[in-house]
Design a protein around this motif. Structure first.
Motif, PDB file in Angstrom:
ATOM      1  N   VAL A 216      21.387 -25.414  47.309  1.00 65.52           N
ATOM      2  CA  VAL A 216      20.971 -26.776  46.929  1.00 65.52           C
ATOM      3  C   VAL A 216      19.441 -26.923  46.337  1.00 65.52           C
ATOM      4  O   VAL A 216      19.232 -27.647  45.788  1.00 65.52           O
ATOM      5  N   ARG A 217      18.732 -25.988  47.273  1.00 65.91           N
ATOM      6  CA  ARG A 217      17.224 -25.727  46.726  1.00 65.91           C
ATOM      7  C   ARG A 217      16.946 -24.497  46.997  1.00 65.91           C
ATOM      8  O   ARG A 217      17.217 -23.642  47.866  1.00 65.91           O
ATOM      9  N   ASN A 218      15.943 -23.863  46.061  1.00 67.97           N
ATOM     10  CA  ASN A 218      15.684 -22.506  45.764  1.00 67.97           C
ATOM     11  C   ASN A 218      14.286 -22.432  45.936  1.00 67.97           C
ATOM     12  O   ASN A 218      13.665 -21.517  45.724  1.00 67.97           O
ATOM     13  N   ASP A 219      13.474 -23.658  46.383  1.00 65.23           N
ATOM     14  CA  ASP A 219      12.137 -23.611  46.642  1.00 65.23           C
ATOM     15  C   ASP A 219      11.777 -24.918  47.319  1.00 65.23           C
ATOM     16  O   ASP A 219      12.462 -25.324  47.914  1.00 65.23           O
ATOM     17  N   ASP A 220      10.480 -25.196  47.323  1.00 59.81           N
ATOM     18  CA  ASP A 220       9.979 -26.318  48.331  1.00 59.81           C
ATOM     19  C   ASP A 220      10.100 -27.560  47.661  1.00 59.81           C
ATOM     20  O   ASP A 220       9.007 -28.005  47.405  1.00 59.81           O
ATOM     21  N   PHE A 221      11.181 -27.898  47.541  1.00 61.91           N
ATOM     22  CA  PHE A 221      11.120 -29.468  47.185  1.00 61.91           C
ATOM     23  C   PHE A 221      12.189 -30.304  48.019  1.00 61.91           C
ATOM     24  O   PHE A 221      12.992 -29.546  48.654  1.00 61.91           O
ATOM     25  N   PHE A 222      12.144 -31.535  47.782  1.00 63.45           N
ATOM     26  CA  PHE A 222      12.821 -32.437  48.723  1.00 63.45           C
ATOM     27  C   PHE A 222      14.423 -32.863  47.988  1.00 63.45           C
ATOM     28  O   PHE A 222      14.198 -33.222  46.661  1.00 63.45           O
ATOM     29  N   VAL A 223      15.475 -32.682  48.563  1.00 64.27           N
ATOM     30  CA  VAL A 223      16.615 -33.174  48.140  1.00 64.27           C
ATOM     31  C   VAL A 223      17.242 -34.606  49.248  1.00 64.27           C
ATOM     32  O   VAL A 223      17.501 -33.928  50.091  1.00 64.27           O
ATOM     33  N   ILE A 231      26.029 -32.253  45.112  1.00 62.11           N
ATOM     34  CA  ILE A 231      25.981 -30.846  44.546  1.00 62.11           C
ATOM     35  C   ILE A 231      26.996 -30.011  44.847  1.00 62.11           C
ATOM     36  O   ILE A 231      27.690 -29.231  44.104  1.00 62.11           O
ATOM     37  N   ALA A 232      27.722 -30.296  46.254  1.00 65.21           N
ATOM     38  CA  ALA A 232      28.891 -29.414  46.527  1.00 65.21           C
ATOM     39  C   ALA A 232      29.776 -29.796  45.966  1.00 65.21           C
ATOM     40  O   ALA A 232      30.710 -28.995  45.504  1.00 65.21           O
ATOM     41  N   ARG A 233      30.021 -31.057  45.546  1.00 70.24           N
ATOM     42  CA  ARG A 233      31.226 -31.535  44.887  1.00 70.24           C
ATOM     43  C   ARG A 233      31.432 -31.074  43.511  1.00 70.24           C
ATOM     44  O   ARG A 233      32.198 -30.881  42.616  1.00 70.24           O
ATOM     45  N   LYS A 234      29.863 -31.229  42.979  1.00 67.91           N
ATOM     46  CA  LYS A 234      29.702 -30.762  41.507  1.00 67.91           C
ATOM     47  C   LYS A 234      30.183 -29.405  41.226  1.00 67.91           C
ATOM     48  O   LYS A 234      30.898 -29.204  39.952  1.00 67.91           O
ATOM     49  N   TYR A 235      29.981 -28.513  41.952  1.00 65.94           N
ATOM     50  CA  TYR A 235      30.684 -26.981  41.936  1.00 65.94           C
ATOM     51  C   TYR A 235      31.999 -26.767  42.303  1.00 65.94           C
ATOM     52  O   TYR A 235      32.214 -25.648  42.608  1.00 65.94           O
ATOM     53  N   ASN A 236      32.501 -27.778  42.725  1.00 61.27           N
ATOM     54  CA  ASN A 236      33.916 -27.755  43.344  1.00 61.27           C
ATOM     55  C   ASN A 236      33.708 -26.613  44.499  1.00 61.27           C
ATOM     56  O   ASN A 236      34.773 -25.794  44.620  1.00 61.27           O
ATOM     57  N   ALA A 237      32.945 -26.910  45.453  1.00 58.02           N
ATOM     58  CA  ALA A 237      32.871 -25.859  46.421  1.00 58.02           C
ATOM     59  C   ALA A 237      34.023 -25.882  47.337  1.00 58.02           C
ATOM     60  O   ALA A 237      34.734 -26.880  47.681  1.00 58.02           O
TER      61      ALA A 237
END
Length: 414
Positions: A216-223, A231-237
């Motif tokens: 979901v995040r690979n760095d220090d930013f807010f989601v 995001i989970a649904r976007k990638y058909n997790a």
């Protein structure tokens, strides 16, 4: 309540209300029977991959075969069941696009079953062996049964036409950016600890054949919480895991915990506190995620309830397996999967868990959580739990499901 039950019955009886996230139902096209001296083999021809389960009942003796996401295509042909343990074969629809097949037996009989993928002119198949000692039925009687082929086709080659897709895991490092999460006594920040663990877990998943991963995040930013679910649904997790290292009301609280969603209140005061802390003002509504705006509100609620109940059940099973794996890595705060209304877990169709890797408010936990060695151990523990879960519950069409089909095929020829 009465109207709700009526709508539920209508939903179960009709394919017109299939959920948006469900796959096209496979079809059970045919049934074939082979005989040998020590077993019967019943083969169901399928139009595509399925998931299934079997169990037995007594008084009277029956074998139940539940095939998920599959519909009957016409009636089975007449099978020569004389002088076999099978008195009759019955079938019917239940649930959403599921089929139940019932084998009525004259007496108990050992059972073995497995799936096979396409090979040559053969498509997907569900194989049911009534094995090795046919109770009360002699080889001579079996051989005398009419119009039943005895020869076995060649061994299948399962590599062809099988999707063998990767299992998609979405890993969510909690907090980030303007939201540091919990702060330890020496300034340790939850957002930094969980990002490191999430990244290590992602690396481990990428190294394992049959898995894929997105962070979901690979760095220090807010989601925002809703975006994390999207995001989970976007990638058909196939699975969503949110990693945290929170603070507790009591500084003495320590150890790892695993949480799943609850729609009926929290299972403990700690679970309720954690959910309230994580949710804040950023709450989401799961109804909108299923695109149910055009449905009658009551019907939309029924569809959502059915989906959420199934997803929560899978999440609890997943959480239990992950918790057992973490027990060998760190101390546990609770030895059961807790439940509360975490907003980030409210994806109605993706099994989701939230893992508290420890309490950063506890000095001992905090000291361990900031070390690279412990972070790696936690990541490995999470991975081991996930892998165990998916080996027990492989998604249809996945590489792990194919590998299990291949192993089963090595033990039998259809």
């Amino acid at each position: 309540m009465h109207r709700r039950q009526m709508l539920l019955n209508m939903l179960l009886a009709s394919a017109a209300f299939a959920l948006p996230f469900s796959v096209h139902a496979a079809q059970i096209r045919n049934a074939r029977l082979w005989r040998s001296e020590n077993k019967l083999r019943l083969v169901f021809d399928l139009s595509g991959p399925v998931q299934y389960k079997t169990f037995t009942l007594s008084a009277p003796d029956r074998i139940i075969i539940d095939v998920s996401g599959a519909r009957l295509e016409g009636n089975f042909p007449e099978l020569a069941l004389e002088n076999t343990p099978i008195k009759a074969i019955r079938s019917g629809h239940f649930g959403q696009g599921d089929t139940r097949i019932v084998l009525d037996l004259t007496s108990p009989v050992p059972l073995n079953s497995f799936l096979l993928g396409p090979e040559g002119s053969q498509g997907n198949r569900l194989v049911v062996d009534l094995g090795h000692d046919l109770v009360g039925h002699t080889p001579a009687a079996l051989a005398a049964a009419p119009a039943t082929p005895v020869k076995e086709p060649p061994a299948p080659v399962l590599d062809k036409h099988h999707p063998k897709r990767d299992i998609m895991v979405v890993v969510d490092a909690g907090h980030g950016g303007k939201d540091p999460g919990a702060i330890g006594s020496k300034g340790e920040r939850e957002k930094d600890v969980v990002l490191s663990i999430a990244q290590l877990l992602a690396k481990r998943l990428k190294r394992e054949k049959g898995f894929d991963v997105r962070l979901v995040r690979n760095d220090d930013f807010f989601v925002p919480l809703r975006k994390r679910v999207d995001i989970a649904r976007k990638y058909n997790a196939d699975m969503f895991i949110s990693v945290h290292a929170d603070a507790a009301p009591r500084l003495t609280a320590s150890g790892a915990s695993v949480f799943a969603l609850s729609e009926n209140g929290a299972t403990s005061a700690t679970a309720r506190f954690m959910a309230q802390r994580e949710n804040g003002a950023d709450l989401i509504g799961a109804t909108s995620l299923l695109n149910l705006k055009d449905k009658d509100p009551m019907l939309a609620g029924v569809i959502l309830d059915m989906s959420m109940n199934a997803t929560i059940a899978a999440s609890l099973q997943l959480g239990h397996t992950v918790l057992g794996s973490l027990e060998g890595v760190t101390t546990l705060h609770q030895k059961r999967v807790e439940q509360a209304g975490f907003a980030v877990l409210k994806s109605p169709d993706v099994p989701s868990i939230l893992v508290e890797t420890g309490f950063i408010s506890n000095s001992r936990d905090s000291q361990r959580l900031v070390t690279a060695r412990h972070q790696q151990a936690v990541a490995d523990g999470l991975f081991d739990g996930m892998k165990t879960y998916f080996e027990r519950n492989p998604p249809a069409g996945s590489f792990i499901a194919w590998r299990q089909e291949q192993k089963a095929a090595e033990q039998a020829v259809v």
